[in-house]
Write an enzyme that holds these catalytic residues in place. Structure first.
Site, PDB file in Angstrom:
ATOM      1  N   CYS A 434       0.846  -1.186   0.000  1.00 11.59           N
ATOM      2  CA  CYS A 434       0.000   0.000   0.000  1.00 11.59           C
ATOM      3  C   CYS A 434       0.882   1.237   0.000  1.00 11.59           C
ATOM      4  CB  CYS A 434      -0.912   0.018   1.229  1.00 11.59           C
ATOM      5  SG  CYS A 434      -2.031   1.445   1.270  1.00 11.59           S
ATOM      6  N   HIS A 476      -8.704  -3.684  -3.324  1.00 11.31           N
ATOM      7  CA  HIS A 476      -7.832  -2.886  -2.452  1.00 11.31           C
ATOM      8  C   HIS A 476      -8.261  -1.420  -2.462  1.00 11.31           C
ATOM      9  CE1 HIS A 476      -3.661  -2.089  -0.726  1.00 11.31           C
ATOM     10  NE2 HIS A 476      -4.080  -0.876  -1.041  1.00 11.31           N
ATOM     11  N   GLU A 477      -8.536  -0.878  -3.654  1.00 15.14           N
ATOM     12  CA  GLU A 477      -8.902   0.540  -3.751  1.00 15.14           C
ATOM     13  C   GLU A 477     -10.314   0.797  -3.243  1.00 15.14           C
ATOM     14  OE1 GLU A 477      -6.493   2.497  -4.213  1.00 15.14           O
ATOM     15  OE2 GLU A 477      -5.236   0.772  -4.706  1.00 15.14           O
ATOM     16  N   HIS A 480     -10.142   1.241   0.388  1.00 16.78           N
ATOM     17  CA  HIS A 480      -9.713   2.589   0.769  1.00 16.78           C
ATOM     18  C   HIS A 480     -10.900   3.547   0.830  1.00 16.78           C
ATOM     19  CE1 HIS A 480      -5.419   2.711   1.308  1.00 16.78           C
ATOM     20  NE2 HIS A 480      -5.165   2.111   0.148  1.00 16.78           N
TER      21      HIS A 480
END
Length: 511
Positions: A434, A476-477, A480
């Site tokens: 990250c 993953h994004e 976020h």
């Protein structure tokens, strides 16, 4: 008593009396760069009389003339824009009146407005030299006898502890700065100065409208140029330069001048007290210059009527050499901090990002996507991503639900308001990194297939299926944007490992 003032910029009126926008800008930029008509003509390769006639409005400029003037004066696109206005027979753009400031403290700079603020930053052999020129107008009712300037440096922005240690051990000194100042066009009168604040990484100075043998206050309704110059070693100066608008200002311009062999890339961000950082609205232009000591790359940028309290930050990267001036190579996280990535522990990474109301906020969505792509390009120059990469808006300090993904095959994916609505296929564990804590890697379980609901800029709702490595990048994004870091997805009892122990950097996902 001596008083050195500059006359107002000529209006550049033609025979019919219309205002010639190009002539006005040509005269302005000639003043900013300190050229006489003779020296400008030489730099452009034109006859002096022709330059004089264009500037006075008696001669019509050609497109080639405008291009040569733009290159010689490094006007950041201002002369090209003025030429387009001229060709379209539009009147010169009216500049809004600039309100005077309070005059409660006569002689200290209250009532000042800045007609033009121009900075040139030059780098040579480990030394930065900053030359700052300002054309001041006294809109107050009292003479102005001094002007406050600030010199502030930060070698490691985003890492205050490291910066504080650097300047505590090795403070910025007056001898290093070597400050000099002048009043009047062409450095007519040297100016005295006195220190106002003296800190390890910060100086404030009063420039005095007086010299060794004379005083030259700036009286009401008068204008003048002031210029000052100082140097800072690169171990004290980070790869960035920032302009803060503290007085009403009409034109702001910056020029960066670097040796060509450094292969410099440059970009800019506009910041304010009420909005998130955004890329410059106008592009930074690059030109090549040849000097006695070699070729130079010159980056120029300007804007008109910047709002009060706005900050314009230019950053650069010397791609032609490794920076060893600060000792050992920086940690991966330090590289990301320098590139503007918000780091773990910041509350911005723990919040659910604000959704876009599309298509009503389509322009805002496009601007955020532009900012993400701009930062993504800078990151890709600093690190090789064999597995692809992603970046979410909160990671660059923007609280909006937008993210980009670049796959290992080079595909570009932009997502607004994404949510994972279904997972399918096998679940496997692979290492992820990250940008917000790039010194470590961690094993994260993810589904091989995900379906993501997201919104297009025209307001349509879509469901897109992503598989395997791309699914992992997208998930993953999306995490976020919902306030999660990958460490929260790891199995209990597992810890991250230092990046030095990770053996799969620059390789693709394996399935």
């Amino acid at each position: 008593m001596q008083r050195a003032t500059d006359t107002d910029v000529t209006t550049g009126q033609g025979a019919a009396g219309e205002v010639n926008a190009f002539a006005v800008e040509l005269r302005r930029w000639r003043d900013v760069r300190g050229h006489s008509r003779m020296s400008l003509a030489k730099a452009m390769g034109y006859d002096r009389s022709y330059v004089s006639k264009v500037e006075s409005g008696a001669e019509r400029p050609s497109e080639a003339f405008a291009a040569h003037a733009e290159a010689a004066l490094r006007a950041g696109g201002a002369l090209r824009a003025a030429f387009r206005d001229f060709e379209a027979h539009r009147p010169a753009r009216a500049r809004p009146a600039l309100p005077p400031e309070s005059t409660e403290q006569p002689g200290t700079g209250h009532g000042l407005v800045v007609d033009h603020d121009d900075a040139t930053l030059r780098y040579d052999a480990g030394i930065y030299r900053l030359t700052q020129r300002r054309r001041l107008v006294n809109r107050g009712s009292d003479p102005i006898t001094r002007y406050l300037i600030r010199i502030s440096v930060d070698r490691f922005p985003g890492d205050p502890q490291r910066s504080n240690q650097l300047y505590s051990d090795n403070p910025l000194t007056w001898d290093e700065i070597g400050l000099r100042a002048w009043h009047g066009q062409g450095r007519t009168n040297p100016m005295d100065w006195t220190a106002h604040h003296d800190r390890a990484a910060f100086k404030e100075v009063w420039l005095l409208f007086s010299g060794e043998h004379s005083h030259f206050p700036l009286y009401p309704n008068e204008t003048c140029w002031i210029e000052y110059e100082y140097t800072v070693r690169e171990e004290h100066w980070g790869n960035w330069y920032q302009r803060a608008v503290r007085l009403p200002t009409r034109t702001l311009s910056v020029c960066l001048n670097f040796p060509a062999e450094l292969v410099t890339s440059a970009w800019g961000l506009h910041m304010s007290m009420t909005a998130q950082p955004m890329p410059f609205a106008t592009a930074i232009t690059r030109a090549e210059a040849v000097e006695e000591n070699g070729r130079r790359h010159v980056f120029s940028w300007s804007c008109e009527d910047p709002p009060l309290h706005a900050r314009y930050r230019l950053e650069w990267d010397f791609r032609g050499r490794a920076d060893t001036s600060a000792g050992p190579s920086p940690r991966p996280s330090e590289v990301m901090v320098a590139l503007g990535i918000v780091q773990a522990g910041d509350p911005a990474l723990q919040r659910v990002a604000r959704l876009f109301d599309l298509p009503a906020e389509a322009e805002d969505a496009r601007r955020v996507a532009t900012a993400l792509n701009s930062v993504g390009q800078r990151i890709a120059k600093a690190h090789t991503f064999g597995k692809g990469m992603g970046l979410a808006a909160p990671q660059i300090g923007i609280d909006r639900a937008a993210a980009i993904v670049r796959t290992p095959d080079g595909e570009a994916i932009t997502l607004f308001n994404p949510t994972i609505i279904e997972e399918a296929g096998e679940v496997d564990e692979q290492y992820e990194g990250c940008l917000s804590f790039f010194d470590v890697r961690g094993q994260v379980p993810r589904a091989h297939v995900i379906d993501v609901k997201h919104t297009t800029v025209d307001g349509a709702t879509k469901i897109t299926r992503f598989e395997r490595g791309v699914a992992r990048l997208v998930a993953h994004e999306v995490d976020h944007l919902h306030g999660y870091l990958y460490t929260e997805r790891m199995r209990p009892g597992l810890d991250t490992i230092p990046v030095e122990q990770y053996r799969s950097t620059d390789t693709t996902w394996k399935y």
